[in-house]
Scaffold this active site. Structure first.
Site, PDB file in Angstrom:
ATOM      1  CD  GLN A 178      38.084   0.487  29.063  1.00 47.72           C
ATOM      2  OE1 GLN A 178      38.503   0.236  30.182  1.00 47.72           O
ATOM      3  NE2 GLN A 178      36.871   0.942  28.825  1.00 47.72           N
TER       4      GLN A 178
ATOM      5  CG  LEU B  55      33.347   3.238  35.347  1.00 43.77           C
ATOM      6  CD1 LEU B  55      33.251   1.780  35.748  1.00 43.77           C
ATOM      7  CD2 LEU B  55      33.241   4.160  36.529  1.00 43.77           C
TER       8      LEU B  55
ATOM      9  CD  GLN C  50      38.226   5.347  39.389  1.00 41.11           C
ATOM     10  OE1 GLN C  50      38.267   4.401  38.613  1.00 41.11           O
ATOM     11  NE2 GLN C  50      38.896   5.372  40.514  1.00 41.11           N
TER      12      GLN C  50
END
Length: 313
Positions: A249, A92, A11
């Site tokens: 995560q 991501l 991101q």
């Protein structure tokens, strides 16, 4: 056969217009984008191509958009027989890496990160959490300065990107105080990040619990090639291990520098960044200046890379 490590951006790399050239150039990409729109129940494609930017930047939109863009490029590479020996992604981007490694189906991954984005947005009150990039201090120096930042001042290491570039994450008040302390401790700069929450910090634990419940209903397969996990910087392939690490995560630091160092140790022929932007390629050069990096971000760079893979090593 060249030994390739594929890496996928996270991101922050989103931009209105991304993916349009790929969509126009390859029927398989158009088909994938259309399937994603149908699965999500709204036109992510229109949002990617036309904006507005503030809507695309929302976590629940940016995450599936970036994944779809990267995965589409990987699908074209797969059609040409270009496959990685190992993969990784930044936050991501780890989901794109899992698709490239065969652990997740593309559309399943698009839906999954859309949900992940919503849970991350909802996990902590908007404006109460934030992140900042710390330049010029080591991981050990920053960790030492952050001792005692708890409760309403909770701050954690979030992204260990490359030597001299580490991101911290926590409550807004905590990050502001920590930034002052780190500047006094010798940081060259401490830069506030334009993010909507305290990602990769202990404040994301509530989101991780909801995400674990959602993930239990998703089919995760054994990966065909190793995925170097953000949480451990070590290769993982078993489905159960992948699921466990994806949950962790959310509230653990991204150990991207260690992942890149592991790729260097593996003596790969190139580290290939697949997706929009060149953030990860820049990190590779800071970890190992002479490592060959390739950026695949549009039809021209994709075709050039395919050609290079066919040349004699």
């Amino acid at each position: 056969m060249r030994k390739l490590a594929f890496v996928f951006p996270g991101q922050g790399s989103q931009e209105v217009g991304m993916g349009k050239a790929m969509y126009d150039a390859y029927p398989s990409v158009k088909q994938l984008f259309d399937q994603a729109d149908e699965a999500l129940g709204y036109s992510l494609t229109t949002l990617m191509f036309e904006g507005p930017s503030e809507e695309l930047t929302k976590t629940e939109n940016a995450q599936p958009a970036l994944l779809l863009n990267s995965v589409a490029m990987n699908e074209v590479l797969k059609e040409h027989g270009v496959r990685p020996s190992m993969t990784a992604g930044h936050s991501l981007g780890e989901y794109s890496a899992l698709v490239a490694s065969g652990a997740l189906e593309p559309i399943e991954a698009v839906k999954l990160v859309h949900t992940r984005g919503k849970l991350m947005e909802e996990a902590y009150p908007t404006g109460k959490g934030t992140m900042a990039a710390v330049l010029g201090l080591s991981q050990e120096e920053i960790a030492s300065e952050l001792e005692g930042f708890d409760g309403e001042l909770a701050v954690d290491l979030a992204n260990i990107n490359c030597p001299g570039q580490i991101v911290i994450s926590g409550t807004k008040a905590g990050v502001e105080q920590a930034s002052e302390k780190l500047s006094e401790a010798g940081a060259k700069r401490v830069l506030p990040l334009n993010v909507s929450g305290p990602f990769h910090s202990r404040l994301m634990k509530p989101a991780s619990e909801d995400f674990a419940n959602h993930l239990s209903g998703v089919v995760v397969e054994k990966a065909d090639v190793p995925v170097y996990a953000n949480v451990t910087a070590s290769p993982v392939q078993e489905a159960d291990d992948i699921e466990k690490l994806l949950v962790e995560q959310l509230y653990s630091p991204v150990r991207f520098q260690q992942i890149l160092e592991a790729f260097v140790e593996e003596e790969v022929d190139a580290i290939v960044e697949i997706g929009h932007g060149k953030v990860l390629s820049g990190l590779v050069r800071k970890v190992k200046r002479r490592m060959k990096t390739v950026n695949v971000s549009d039809p021209e760079s994709l075709e050039s890379f395919i050609q290079w893979t066919k040349e004699e090593s």
